[in-house]
Motif scaffolding. Sequence first.
Motif, PDB file in Angstrom:
ATOM      1  N   SER A  44       0.993  -0.820  -0.440  1.00 42.68           N
ATOM      2  CA  SER A  44       0.064   0.715   0.292  1.00 42.68           C
ATOM      3  C   SER A  44       0.612   1.089   0.025  1.00 42.68           C
ATOM      4  N   TYR A  45       0.611   1.755  -0.837  1.00 45.40           N
ATOM      5  CA  TYR A  45       1.638   3.524  -0.662  1.00 45.40           C
ATOM      6  C   TYR A  45       1.135   4.019  -0.112  1.00 45.40           C
ATOM      7  N   TYR A  46       1.405   5.202   0.501  1.00 43.24           N
ATOM      8  CA  TYR A  46       0.828   6.742   1.365  1.00 43.24           C
ATOM      9  C   TYR A  46       1.967   7.463   1.111  1.00 43.24           C
ATOM     10  N   ALA A  47       1.239   8.542   0.408  1.00 45.05           N
ATOM     11  CA  ALA A  47       1.915  10.020   0.143  1.00 45.05           C
ATOM     12  C   ALA A  47       1.783  10.164   1.442  1.00 45.05           C
ATOM     13  N   PHE A  61       9.568   7.382  -1.386  1.00 43.56           N
ATOM     14  CA  PHE A  61       8.177   6.804  -1.642  1.00 43.56           C
ATOM     15  C   PHE A  61       8.341   5.481  -0.186  1.00 43.56           C
ATOM     16  N   CYS A  62       6.942   5.957   0.244  1.00 38.52           N
ATOM     17  CA  CYS A  62       6.566   4.911   1.225  1.00 38.52           C
ATOM     18  C   CYS A  62       5.197   4.200   0.931  1.00 38.52           C
ATOM     19  N   LEU A  63       6.127   2.605   1.164  1.00 44.67           N
ATOM     20  CA  LEU A  63       4.647   1.589   0.582  1.00 44.67           C
ATOM     21  C   LEU A  63       4.684   0.569   2.558  1.00 44.67           C
ATOM     22  N   TRP A 186       7.265  -1.597   6.718  1.00 36.92           N
ATOM     23  CA  TRP A 186       7.387  -0.979   5.025  1.00 36.92           C
ATOM     24  C   TRP A 186       8.506  -1.216   4.877  1.00 36.92           C
ATOM     25  N   LEU A 207       5.170  -0.524  -9.424  1.00 38.28           N
ATOM     26  CA  LEU A 207       6.679  -1.280  -8.598  1.00 38.28           C
ATOM     27  C   LEU A 207       6.711  -2.924  -7.737  1.00 38.28           C
ATOM     28  N   CYS A 240       3.420  -3.184  -6.396  1.00 38.36           N
ATOM     29  CA  CYS A 240       2.249  -1.826  -6.143  1.00 38.36           C
ATOM     30  C   CYS A 240       2.388  -1.184  -7.625  1.00 38.36           C
ATOM     31  N   PHE A 242       0.513   2.043  -8.080  1.00 44.80           N
ATOM     32  CA  PHE A 242       0.232   3.958  -7.684  1.00 44.80           C
ATOM     33  C   PHE A 242       0.511   4.804  -8.126  1.00 44.80           C
ATOM     34  N   SER A 244       1.680   8.872  -7.695  1.00 45.77           N
ATOM     35  CA  SER A 244       2.647   9.909  -6.928  1.00 45.77           C
ATOM     36  C   SER A 244       1.987  11.556  -6.909  1.00 45.77           C
TER      37      SER A 244
END
Length: 249
Positions: A44-47, A61-63, A186, A207, A240, A242, A244
Amino acid sequence: MKQIAILLSAVLCASACVNFGAGTPDSETRALLPGECLKSTELSYYATDLSYMCDYGKYVFCLQLDLDYSNECMDHTVIKHHWRHVPTQEMYDAFGENGRLVKKAYEDEFESFQYLYYEKYPGYSGRYSIVTILYNGGVSLVADKEFAGVPAGKNLSDIISLDSHSTNLGLYPDIPLEYIAMPEEWFLFSVPLGDFNVVQEPVNFELNIPVKVVMYLQWLNDKLTDPDAPVPYKEEVLHCSFTSPYCVK
């Protein structure tokens, strides 16, 4: 009166565990999770906010991994909230009569790892996170438009790096396999900004991260009868797709 005071303290502690999650500012979470906790290979990607995403001259990039675990409150006071992420009881039950012994072996490993952490890095916070998933290179990150000077559709692997608190501290369980790093709960990847600018322009990414998922509880179970048992693992590709909200141009 002493018994009442003790009971009141216990109630307050329980209340703190219920009302304050592991994400509160005054909480500290410790995690040592086996590969058995991986629910799926989808990340799961977190912006996050732009100031964090562009911290220290890097675009981050945080996943987050898709994990199943128990979140246990370890508090004894209401001042600080200590939590730990550990395997669920069902994971131990899967080993039948050996479940109790596997759990004890895991708890011994957790305590040993915690001791190592505080001995080696006494000045750091009590937060740490390790998942027994091994990364040994081969990541593929592809954007649908030019990003940090790399043309659309071309792998950005030559310019990205893996960022991890645990990686930086060099803290890992002792697993006799070759690898560059183990993730936390993560994955953090970054791209150096250099002379590029960050502009508000959505970019779609794909990714793929090849990994070895070490079945750590199974290994502890195997070592009950064979101290030299090989490390059991599964070859997987974490994935993932995603978007950005920003582009590096």
